[in-house]
Design an enzyme around this catalytic site. Structure first.
Site, PDB file in Angstrom:
ATOM      1  N   ASP A  11       0.864  -1.183   0.000  1.00 23.04           N
ATOM      2  CA  ASP A  11       0.000   0.000   0.000  1.00 23.04           C
ATOM      3  C   ASP A  11       0.897   1.227   0.000  1.00 23.04           C
ATOM      4  O   ASP A  11       1.775   1.352   0.863  1.00 23.04           O
ATOM      5  CB  ASP A  11      -0.885   0.021   1.250  1.00 23.04           C
ATOM      6  CG  ASP A  11      -1.963  -1.062   1.201  1.00 23.04           C
ATOM      7  OD1 ASP A  11      -1.950  -1.860   0.247  1.00 23.04           O
ATOM      8  OD2 ASP A  11      -2.798  -1.112   2.116  1.00 23.04           O
ATOM      9  N   ASP A 133     -15.290  -3.797  -1.553  1.00 22.82           N
ATOM     10  CA  ASP A 133     -14.874  -3.534  -0.174  1.00 22.82           C
ATOM     11  C   ASP A 133     -16.150  -3.326   0.629  1.00 22.82           C
ATOM     12  O   ASP A 133     -16.876  -2.360   0.397  1.00 22.82           O
ATOM     13  CB  ASP A 133     -14.001  -2.273  -0.116  1.00 22.82           C
ATOM     14  CG  ASP A 133     -12.778  -2.394  -1.018  1.00 22.82           C
ATOM     15  OD1 ASP A 133     -12.430  -3.526  -1.383  1.00 22.82           O
ATOM     16  OD2 ASP A 133     -12.186  -1.363  -1.365  1.00 22.82           O
TER      17      ASP A 133
END
Length: 244
Positions: A11, A133
């Site tokens: 990330d 998500d």
């Protein structure tokens, strides 16, 4: 049946490798200054795929850390899947034209299903993954800052009918918590769509990976592993050893 794939995660924020807790930008830990160095280490340990997320891009709604992604895809012998800030046809072409193997559409899949279907038709379901998500079963968007009224399963089924082959399912409540993945919800999505689902969020041990791998026949095709690697819960080598 295709083998179960482990995707080590990188990330990126401000060009660094970070992890957030439940997607909270205020709860950030920096684990390295160079996404490329991190990716190289993962590749040396045997990773075939690397999952890269542009956190700045997710928030800004445009590509931000793309040069790091391209460097990894072009200079290392790994497949890269990337998400975060991918909103336009130009964004998708930018990555796929530069050797990235798969692009993840998240917020745009919720906000603009017509565009998403068009991209699935153009590039095919192996190149365009759908990132779902979810918070309590509903899809969250805009870097998880907003929760929609769309159910993950409903959107998954609709996009599967239009060519989606790969879904990445994240249970936000588990992400960065090392609390174990929500296997039940992942299997449910795989059964509802009849497609491959990659699990993301909550993997904390080799046992968690085994539990997911045992559901391979039910459509769980792989797992994205982040915080567990960065906090040395287990090594990537150990995780890959069991990959089959």
């Amino acid at each position: 049946m295709a083998k179960f794939i482990i995707y080590p995660a990188i990330d990126m924020r401000d060009g660094k490798c970070v992890r957030l807790v439940q997607g909270d930008y205020n709860q950030e830990t920096v684990y390295g200054d160079s996404p490329f160095t991190m990716a190289k280490s993962f590749a040396e340990q045997g990773a075939e795929w690397i999952h890269m997320v542009d956190l700045d891009g997710a928030k800004a709604k445009e590509r931000m850390n793309h040069e790091h992604v391209v460097k990894v895809a072009t200079e290392l012998d790994v497949n890269v899947q990337v998400g975060g800030g991918i909103r336009t046809a130009e964004d998708i072409a930018y990555y796929l034209d530069r050797g990235i193997s798969r692009v993840i559409l998240g917020s745009v899949a919720v906000n603009n299903p017509a565009f998403t279907k068009e991209m699935l038709q153009k590039y095919g379901g192996e190149k365009i993954a759908i990132g779902l998500d979810a918070r309590d079963g509903y899809v969250a968007t805009e870097g998880w800052l907003e929760t929609s009224s769309v159910k993950a399963e409903t959107l998954g089924q609709e996009l599967a009918r239009h060519g989606a082959e790969v879904f990445i399912f994240t249970d936000i409540s588990r992400d960065g918590m090392l609390s174990g993945p929500n296997t039940e919800a992942i299997v449910q999505l795989a059964k509802a769509t009849g497609k491959q689902v990659i699990a993301s969020g909550g993997v904390s041990s080799l046992q968690d990976l085994d539990a997911l791998r045992n559901e391979k026949q039910n459509g769980i095709a792989g797992a994205i592993v982040g915080k567990a690697l960065y906090t040395n819960q287990f090594t990537l080598e150990d995780a890959l050893k069991e990959e089959s």
